[in-house]
Design a protein around this motif. Structure first.
Motif, PDB file in Angstrom:
ATOM      1  N   GLU A   7       0.844  -1.191   0.000  1.00  8.01           N
ATOM      2  CA  GLU A   7       0.000   0.000   0.000  1.00  8.01           C
ATOM      3  C   GLU A   7       0.880   1.242   0.000  1.00  8.01           C
ATOM      4  O   GLU A   7       1.859   1.328   0.740  1.00  8.01           O
ATOM      5  N   ILE A   8       0.529   2.197  -0.843  1.00  4.88           N
ATOM      6  CA  ILE A   8       1.266   3.455  -0.944  1.00  4.88           C
ATOM      7  C   ILE A   8       0.315   4.595  -0.611  1.00  4.88           C
ATOM      8  O   ILE A   8      -0.792   4.642  -1.129  1.00  4.88           O
ATOM      9  N   ARG A   9       0.755   5.493   0.258  1.00  3.52           N
ATOM     10  CA  ARG A   9      -0.005   6.705   0.577  1.00  3.52           C
ATOM     11  C   ARG A   9       0.890   7.895   0.287  1.00  3.52           C
ATOM     12  O   ARG A   9       2.034   7.936   0.738  1.00  3.52           O
TER      13      ARG A   9
ATOM     14  N   PHE B  98       4.542  13.936   1.856  1.00  8.65           N
ATOM     15  CA  PHE B  98       5.047  12.705   2.464  1.00  8.65           C
ATOM     16  C   PHE B  98       4.679  11.527   1.573  1.00  8.65           C
ATOM     17  O   PHE B  98       3.763  11.598   0.764  1.00  8.65           O
ATOM     18  N   ILE B  99       5.429  10.440   1.743  1.00  4.84           N
ATOM     19  CA  ILE B  99       5.121   9.188   1.059  1.00  4.84           C
ATOM     20  C   ILE B  99       5.270   8.077   2.086  1.00  4.84           C
ATOM     21  O   ILE B  99       6.301   7.957   2.739  1.00  4.84           O
ATOM     22  N   GLU B 100       4.213   7.299   2.225  1.00  4.12           N
ATOM     23  CA  GLU B 100       4.243   6.152   3.134  1.00  4.12           C
ATOM     24  C   GLU B 100       4.171   4.887   2.291  1.00  4.12           C
ATOM     25  O   GLU B 100       3.217   4.688   1.539  1.00  4.12           O
ATOM     26  N   VAL B 101       5.195   4.059   2.405  1.00  3.27           N
ATOM     27  CA  VAL B 101       5.229   2.792   1.690  1.00  3.27           C
ATOM     28  C   VAL B 101       5.003   1.703   2.722  1.00  3.27           C
ATOM     29  O   VAL B 101       5.811   1.513   3.631  1.00  3.27           O
TER      30      VAL B 101
ATOM     31  N   GLU C  25      -5.241  12.515   0.743  1.00  5.34           N
ATOM     32  CA  GLU C  25      -4.006  11.922   0.252  1.00  5.34           C
ATOM     33  C   GLU C  25      -4.330  10.888  -0.822  1.00  5.34           C
ATOM     34  O   GLU C  25      -5.456  10.382  -0.889  1.00  5.34           O
ATOM     35  N   LEU C  26      -3.372  10.592  -1.646  1.00  8.96           N
ATOM     36  CA  LEU C  26      -3.516   9.582  -2.682  1.00  8.96           C
ATOM     37  C   LEU C  26      -3.139   8.247  -2.062  1.00  8.96           C
ATOM     38  O   LEU C  26      -2.068   8.113  -1.473  1.00  8.96           O
TER      39      LEU C  26
ATOM     40  N   THR D 227       7.280  18.289  -6.721  1.00  9.36           N
ATOM     41  CA  THR D 227       7.326  19.510  -5.911  1.00  9.36           C
ATOM     42  C   THR D 227       6.170  19.587  -4.927  1.00  9.36           C
ATOM     43  O   THR D 227       6.259  20.291  -3.932  1.00  9.36           O
ATOM     44  N   GLY D 228       5.082  18.862  -5.186  1.00  5.49           N
ATOM     45  CA  GLY D 228       3.913  18.904  -4.316  1.00  5.49           C
ATOM     46  C   GLY D 228       3.859  17.806  -3.283  1.00  5.49           C
ATOM     47  O   GLY D 228       2.953  17.757  -2.461  1.00  5.49           O
ATOM     48  N   ILE D 229       4.833  16.904  -3.277  1.00  8.68           N
ATOM     49  CA  ILE D 229       4.809  15.779  -2.344  1.00  8.68           C
ATOM     50  C   ILE D 229       5.164  16.261  -0.940  1.00  8.68           C
ATOM     51  O   ILE D 229       6.199  16.876  -0.726  1.00  8.68           O
TER      52      ILE D 229
END
Length: 82
Positions: A10-12, A67-70, A21-22, A63-65
Motif C-alpha cells: 500500500e502506498i499513501r 510525504f510518502i508512506e510505503v 491523500e492519494l 514539488t507537491g509531495i
C-alpha cells in the motif's frame, strides 16, 4: 483447488494544498517503490509515475509531495477455492 498469491504494497502520498491523500496498492515491491521515489527526487524530476494493481496510472508532481508512506508487503490470495 485453484489458488495463487499476489504480493501487494500500500502506498499513501500526501500532496500539498489538497485535503486528501492519494492511496493505492501496487504490485511492485516496497524496495522498488522506494527506489523509484528516491531516484526521481535525487534527479530533480518534475514528476513520478506509479501504477496500481488495477492498472491505473498516477502521475504525481514531485514539488507537491509532502510525504510518502510505503507499507509493508502483504500477500493476498487470489483465485477460487473449490
Amino acid at each position: 483447488m485453484n489458488r495463487s498469491e499476489a504480493i501487494t504494497v500500500e502506498i499513501r502520498i500526501g500532496i500539498a494544498n489538497t485535503a486528501r491523500e492519494l492511496s493505492f496498492e501496487s504490485a511492485q515491491s516496497a524496495d522498488a517503490v522506494t527506489s523509484t521515489i528516491q531516484k526521481a527526487l535525487e534527479a530533480s524530476e518534475s514528476f513520478v509515475t506509479f501504477t496500481d494493481v488495477k492498472g491505473n496510472t498516477y502521475i504525481v508532481p514531485t514539488t507537491g509531495i509532502t510525504f510518502i508512506e510505503v507499507g509493508t508487503e502483504e500477500s493476498r490470495r487470489v483465485g477460487f477455492v473449490a
